[in-house]
Design a protein around this motif. Sequence first.
Motif, PDB file in Angstrom:
ATOM      1  N   GLY A  74       0.804  -1.200   0.000  1.00 37.24           N
ATOM      2  CA  GLY A  74       0.000   0.000   0.000  1.00 37.24           C
ATOM      3  C   GLY A  74       0.844   1.259   0.000  1.00 37.24           C
ATOM      4  N   GLY A  75       0.185   2.375  -0.201  1.00 33.62           N
ATOM      5  CA  GLY A  75       0.905   3.637  -0.208  1.00 33.62           C
ATOM      6  C   GLY A  75       0.022   4.779  -0.662  1.00 33.62           C
ATOM      7  N   LEU A  76       0.645   5.902  -0.880  1.00 40.74           N
ATOM      8  CA  LEU A  76      -0.049   7.112  -1.343  1.00 40.74           C
ATOM      9  C   LEU A  76       0.214   7.298  -2.828  1.00 40.74           C
ATOM     10  CD1 LEU A  76      -1.565   9.788  -0.877  1.00 40.74           C
ATOM     11  CD2 LEU A  76       0.636  10.800  -0.235  1.00 40.74           C
ATOM     12  N   VAL A  77      -0.852   7.347  -3.593  1.00 38.49           N
ATOM     13  CA  VAL A  77      -0.736   7.542  -5.030  1.00 38.49           C
ATOM     14  C   VAL A  77      -1.728   8.612  -5.469  1.00 38.49           C
ATOM     15  CG1 VAL A  77       0.049   5.177  -5.467  1.00 38.49           C
ATOM     16  CG2 VAL A  77      -2.391   5.724  -5.552  1.00 38.49           C
ATOM     17  N   GLN A  78      -1.574   9.053  -6.697  1.00 42.54           N
ATOM     18  CA  GLN A  78      -2.496  10.034  -7.257  1.00 42.54           C
ATOM     19  C   GLN A  78      -3.571   9.335  -8.093  1.00 42.54           C
ATOM     20  OE1 GLN A  78      -0.028  12.858  -9.400  1.00 42.54           O
ATOM     21  NE2 GLN A  78       0.204  14.121  -7.564  1.00 42.54           N
ATOM     22  N   ALA A  79      -4.676  10.016  -8.262  1.00 34.99           N
ATOM     23  CA  ALA A  79      -5.755   9.478  -9.093  1.00 34.99           C
ATOM     24  C   ALA A  79      -5.217   9.161 -10.488  1.00 34.99           C
ATOM     25  CB  ALA A  79      -6.894  10.473  -9.178  1.00 34.99           C
ATOM     26  N   LEU A 137     -18.612 -13.689   0.253  1.00 36.93           N
ATOM     27  CA  LEU A 137     -19.099 -13.428   1.599  1.00 36.93           C
ATOM     28  C   LEU A 137     -17.975 -13.365   2.604  1.00 36.93           C
ATOM     29  CD1 LEU A 137     -22.214 -15.777   1.632  1.00 36.93           C
ATOM     30  CD2 LEU A 137     -22.131 -13.341   1.133  1.00 36.93           C
ATOM     31  N   GLU A 138     -17.915 -12.278   3.327  1.00 32.41           N
ATOM     32  CA  GLU A 138     -16.851 -12.080   4.308  1.00 32.41           C
ATOM     33  C   GLU A 138     -16.836 -13.202   5.344  1.00 32.41           C
ATOM     34  OE1 GLU A 138     -16.896  -8.152   5.922  1.00 32.41           O
ATOM     35  OE2 GLU A 138     -15.575  -8.657   7.602  1.00 32.41           O
ATOM     36  N   LYS A 139     -18.007 -13.651   5.752  1.00 32.57           N
ATOM     37  CA  LYS A 139     -18.078 -14.652   6.813  1.00 32.57           C
ATOM     38  C   LYS A 139     -17.496 -16.001   6.402  1.00 32.57           C
ATOM     39  CE  LYS A 139     -22.772 -16.170   5.636  1.00 32.57           C
ATOM     40  NZ  LYS A 139     -24.152 -16.331   6.147  1.00 32.57           N
ATOM     41  N   GLU A 140     -17.335 -16.227   5.115  1.00 30.65           N
ATOM     42  CA  GLU A 140     -16.785 -17.491   4.636  1.00 30.65           C
ATOM     43  C   GLU A 140     -15.255 -17.509   4.656  1.00 30.65           C
ATOM     44  OE1 GLU A 140     -18.528 -20.086   3.925  1.00 30.65           O
ATOM     45  OE2 GLU A 140     -20.551 -19.232   3.835  1.00 30.65           O
ATOM     46  N   TYR A 141     -14.656 -16.370   4.900  1.00 30.95           N
ATOM     47  CA  TYR A 141     -13.192 -16.293   4.910  1.00 30.95           C
ATOM     48  C   TYR A 141     -12.690 -16.526   6.333  1.00 30.95           C
ATOM     49  CZ  TYR A 141     -13.205 -14.704   0.110  1.00 30.95           C
ATOM     50  OH  TYR A 141     -13.364 -14.649  -1.254  1.00 30.95           O
ATOM     51  N   SER A 142     -11.825 -17.497   6.489  1.00 27.70           N
ATOM     52  CA  SER A 142     -11.401 -17.928   7.820  1.00 27.70           C
ATOM     53  C   SER A 142     -10.092 -17.292   8.280  1.00 27.70           C
ATOM     54  CB  SER A 142     -11.232 -19.449   7.838  1.00 27.70           C
ATOM     55  OG  SER A 142     -10.311 -19.861   6.831  1.00 27.70           O
ATOM     56  N   ASP A 143      -9.276 -16.879   7.361  1.00 26.61           N
ATOM     57  CA  ASP A 143      -7.964 -16.342   7.711  1.00 26.61           C
ATOM     58  C   ASP A 143      -7.778 -14.998   7.024  1.00 26.61           C
ATOM     59  OD1 ASP A 143      -7.399 -19.629   7.226  1.00 26.61           O
ATOM     60  OD2 ASP A 143      -6.779 -18.768   9.141  1.00 26.61           O
ATOM     61  N   TRP A 144      -7.221 -14.043   7.778  1.00 29.27           N
ATOM     62  CA  TRP A 144      -7.112 -12.666   7.296  1.00 29.27           C
ATOM     63  C   TRP A 144      -5.706 -12.124   7.509  1.00 29.27           C
ATOM     64  CZ3 TRP A 144     -11.187  -9.795   5.166  1.00 29.27           C
ATOM     65  CH2 TRP A 144     -12.432 -10.435   5.169  1.00 29.27           C
ATOM     66  N   GLY A 145      -5.271 -11.312   6.565  1.00 32.63           N
ATOM     67  CA  GLY A 145      -4.045 -10.556   6.739  1.00 32.63           C
ATOM     68  C   GLY A 145      -4.323  -9.292   7.543  1.00 32.63           C
ATOM     69  N   GLN A 146      -3.287  -8.550   7.852  1.00 31.92           N
ATOM     70  CA  GLN A 146      -3.417  -7.400   8.744  1.00 31.92           C
ATOM     71  C   GLN A 146      -3.875  -6.139   8.047  1.00 31.92           C
ATOM     72  OE1 GLN A 146      -0.752  -8.184   7.207  1.00 31.92           O
ATOM     73  NE2 GLN A 146       0.481  -6.390   6.852  1.00 31.92           N
ATOM     74  N   GLY A 147      -3.888  -6.111   6.725  1.00 37.19           N
ATOM     75  CA  GLY A 147      -4.336  -4.923   6.017  1.00 37.19           C
ATOM     76  C   GLY A 147      -3.204  -3.998   5.633  1.00 37.19           C
ATOM     77  N   THR A 148      -3.365  -3.358   4.506  1.00 42.83           N
ATOM     78  CA  THR A 148      -2.397  -2.372   4.042  1.00 42.83           C
ATOM     79  C   THR A 148      -3.169  -1.177   3.495  1.00 42.83           C
ATOM     80  OG1 THR A 148      -0.452  -2.037   2.620  1.00 42.83           O
ATOM     81  CG2 THR A 148      -2.186  -3.451   1.741  1.00 42.83           C
ATOM     82  N   LEU A 149      -2.722   0.027   3.849  1.00 50.22           N
ATOM     83  CA  LEU A 149      -3.465   1.237   3.528  1.00 50.22           C
ATOM     84  C   LEU A 149      -3.118   1.748   2.137  1.00 50.22           C
ATOM     85  CD1 LEU A 149      -5.334   3.590   4.349  1.00 50.22           C
ATOM     86  CD2 LEU A 149      -3.313   4.682   5.369  1.00 50.22           C
ATOM     87  N   VAL A 150      -4.154   2.000   1.372  1.00 48.41           N
ATOM     88  CA  VAL A 150      -4.015   2.631   0.061  1.00 48.41           C
ATOM     89  C   VAL A 150      -4.731   3.978   0.117  1.00 48.41           C
ATOM     90  CG1 VAL A 150      -4.610   2.498  -2.380  1.00 48.41           C
ATOM     91  CG2 VAL A 150      -3.870   0.439  -1.157  1.00 48.41           C
ATOM     92  N   THR A 151      -4.013   5.023  -0.203  1.00 47.92           N
ATOM     93  CA  THR A 151      -4.585   6.362  -0.223  1.00 47.92           C
ATOM     94  C   THR A 151      -4.415   6.936  -1.624  1.00 47.92           C
ATOM     95  OG1 THR A 151      -3.989   6.693   2.096  1.00 47.92           O
ATOM     96  CG2 THR A 151      -4.565   8.640   0.814  1.00 47.92           C
ATOM     97  N   VAL A 152      -5.531   7.349  -2.206  1.00 50.16           N
ATOM     98  CA  VAL A 152      -5.515   7.903  -3.551  1.00 50.16           C
ATOM     99  C   VAL A 152      -5.915   9.375  -3.465  1.00 50.16           C
ATOM    100  CG1 VAL A 152      -6.355   7.686  -5.911  1.00 50.16           C
ATOM    101  CG2 VAL A 152      -6.186   5.652  -4.454  1.00 50.16           C
ATOM    102  N   SER A 153      -5.003  10.230  -3.836  1.00 55.19           N
ATOM    103  CA  SER A 153      -5.279  11.660  -3.789  1.00 55.19           C
ATOM    104  C   SER A 153      -5.822  12.135  -5.128  1.00 55.19           C
ATOM    105  CB  SER A 153      -4.016  12.431  -3.427  1.00 55.19           C
ATOM    106  OG  SER A 153      -3.047  12.263  -4.441  1.00 55.19           O
ATOM    107  N   SER A 154      -6.647  13.157  -5.051  1.00 53.19           N
ATOM    108  CA  SER A 154      -7.264  13.683  -6.279  1.00 53.19           C
ATOM    109  C   SER A 154      -6.404  14.749  -6.921  1.00 53.19           C
ATOM    110  CB  SER A 154      -8.644  14.252  -5.952  1.00 53.19           C
ATOM    111  OG  SER A 154      -8.531  15.251  -4.970  1.00 53.19           O
TER     112      SER A 154
END
Length: 121
Positions: free
Chosen positions: A8-13, A104-121
Amino acid sequence: VQLQAFGGGLVQAGDSLRLSCAASGRTFSSYCMGWFRQAPGQEREFVGGVNWSGSITYYADSVKGRFTISRDNVKNTVYLQMNSLKPEDTAVYYCAAARVRTRLEKEYSDWGQGTLVTVSS
């Protein structure tokens, strides 16, 4: 299976970004994989998924034609290629594993920690 998402990271539109999700364990190839995202103040939503072999992919309408999911079962990694990014794509992106092909979210048993994506205009 343990998952770790990154890229993830900061990118432009209009820019592109590729997220990766590395899995540990020898059973990765037996799982269907999905990507979800959660924007600030909103519920987590399905982005796309891929079957165990990589031969079938499916997407939310909001990203269809712009995002592509692929996987490498040798490297135990699933990817989310995001093109033509928009400010509304800004979110924390999660990878997840499921035993069946599902949106369906409830069918997923294992999850990663997440990565932030920010898109600037």
